[in-house]
Design an enzyme around this catalytic site. Sequence first.
Site, PDB file in Angstrom:
ATOM      1  N   CYS A 356       0.808  -1.223   0.000  1.00 32.23           N
ATOM      2  CA  CYS A 356       0.000   0.000   0.000  1.00 32.23           C
ATOM      3  C   CYS A 356       0.845   1.279   0.000  1.00 32.23           C
ATOM      4  O   CYS A 356       0.362   2.338  -0.395  1.00 32.23           O
ATOM      5  CB  CYS A 356      -0.890   0.058   1.240  1.00 32.23           C
TER       6      CYS A 356
HETATM    7  O1  KQY Z   1      -3.519   0.017  -0.657  1.00 31.63           O
HETATM    8  C1  KQY Z   1      -3.931  -0.107   0.453  1.00 31.63           C
HETATM    9  N1  KQY Z   1      -4.448  -1.258   0.855  1.00 31.63           N
HETATM   10  C2  KQY Z   1      -4.021   1.151   1.238  1.00 31.63           C
HETATM   11  C3  KQY Z   1      -4.328   1.172   2.651  1.00 31.63           C
HETATM   12  C4  KQY Z   1      -4.744   2.552   3.028  1.00 31.63           C
HETATM   13  C5  KQY Z   1      -5.114   2.670   4.434  1.00 31.63           C
HETATM   14  C6  KQY Z   1      -5.491   4.045   4.813  1.00 31.63           C
HETATM   15  N2  KQY Z   1      -5.424   4.258   6.202  1.00 31.63           N
END
Ligand code: KQY
Length: 375
Positions: A356
């Site tokens: 992420c």
């Molecule tokens: O790409 C992802 N799974 C992003 C996670 C974002 C979390 C925001 N607090």
Amino acid sequence: MTRTLARTPAADGFRMPGEFERHAGCWMLWPERPDNWRDAARPAQLAFAQVALSIGQFEPVTVGVSALNFTSARTLLPENVRLVELAHDDCWMRDVGPTCVVNDRGVVRGVDWHFNAWGGLNGGLYFPWDQDELVARKVLEIERLARYRAPIINEGGAIHVDGQGTALVTEECLLNPNRNPRLDRAAIEKNLRAYLGVSQVIWLGKGVFNDETDGHIDELACFARPGVVCLTWCDKRRDPQYAISHDAWERLRDARDARGRRLKVVRLPMPGPLYMHAREAHGLITREGTKARTAGERLAGSYANFYIANGGIVMPLLDARTDSLAARRLKRVFPGRRVVGVPAREILLGGGNIHCITQQIPAARRGSGARAQSL
Ligand code: KQY
């Protein structure tokens, strides 16, 4: 100035490559906001620096940071990491950065999705998100890559592709009314075909239990290469993840990819279950407009949220009871790559993990002059 192109990647002969294809480099953002990162974001900054260091062994890394934190970030990041001033609301480069596409001549371009902080005013995680909304465009300017402005709300963590015409997504996220309420499944697929250059969309149901992004695919499953998918697995019948993983497994078993192949599914153990501790929750400041985090909350920990670098896998270490099994599975799935683990609980506390917080820029084909002519 980078050109914004009028047509779509598919119409221009572009496709999103698999993450396992060659990269020019990786982009990240610096964690800063004290309402999402405990203790003024210091523990998260140390973890992000470790991720940058690990990926930097395999490919060039660039980190975007606010003017205010430039000097302190510079002291924490290794010298080979390029640090650029880049305003942002939070640091999820996978979701706010560009999704890059390539053509057969090796030209690279970027897709800039609309972003609403994972749900806007209907369950989104913070307000405002106007600086996040500009990140993809700024990265494309710096990289001198032409831009497609996609007409839908989407995030990089909500899509995985095999680079050969197949996309993997979840219904929980892409059909969520807090993203594109006026678009049904067929309309979403049409946009994925146009902007990712895919011809087959495999729909899984829900994402990892309690994932605050509304079930991003990148927490649940990913392509290791065409025909091979890694899936977060859970054997404990009473765990809410059990039904989610089993449903995903059945859908993958029944699916065919864009080339008509069946998929091989590699099960990755699930860490934990993991929960936020009181001392972790107390290190956060509360702010109106930001989702509150509370002690005891279940964390959406997943080993599927690793980053595939050139010659390496950078994976989250989340639970001493399952880390080595997950690493062994990844070593077997990626025999040609070195698996590097980074302690990642501090990243998990912010709601995501290594995949992420990273976004790859595919390599332009060598000798094609493709980067120079990409505008
Ligand atoms: O790409 C992802 N799974 C992003 C996670 C974002 C979390 C925001 N607090």
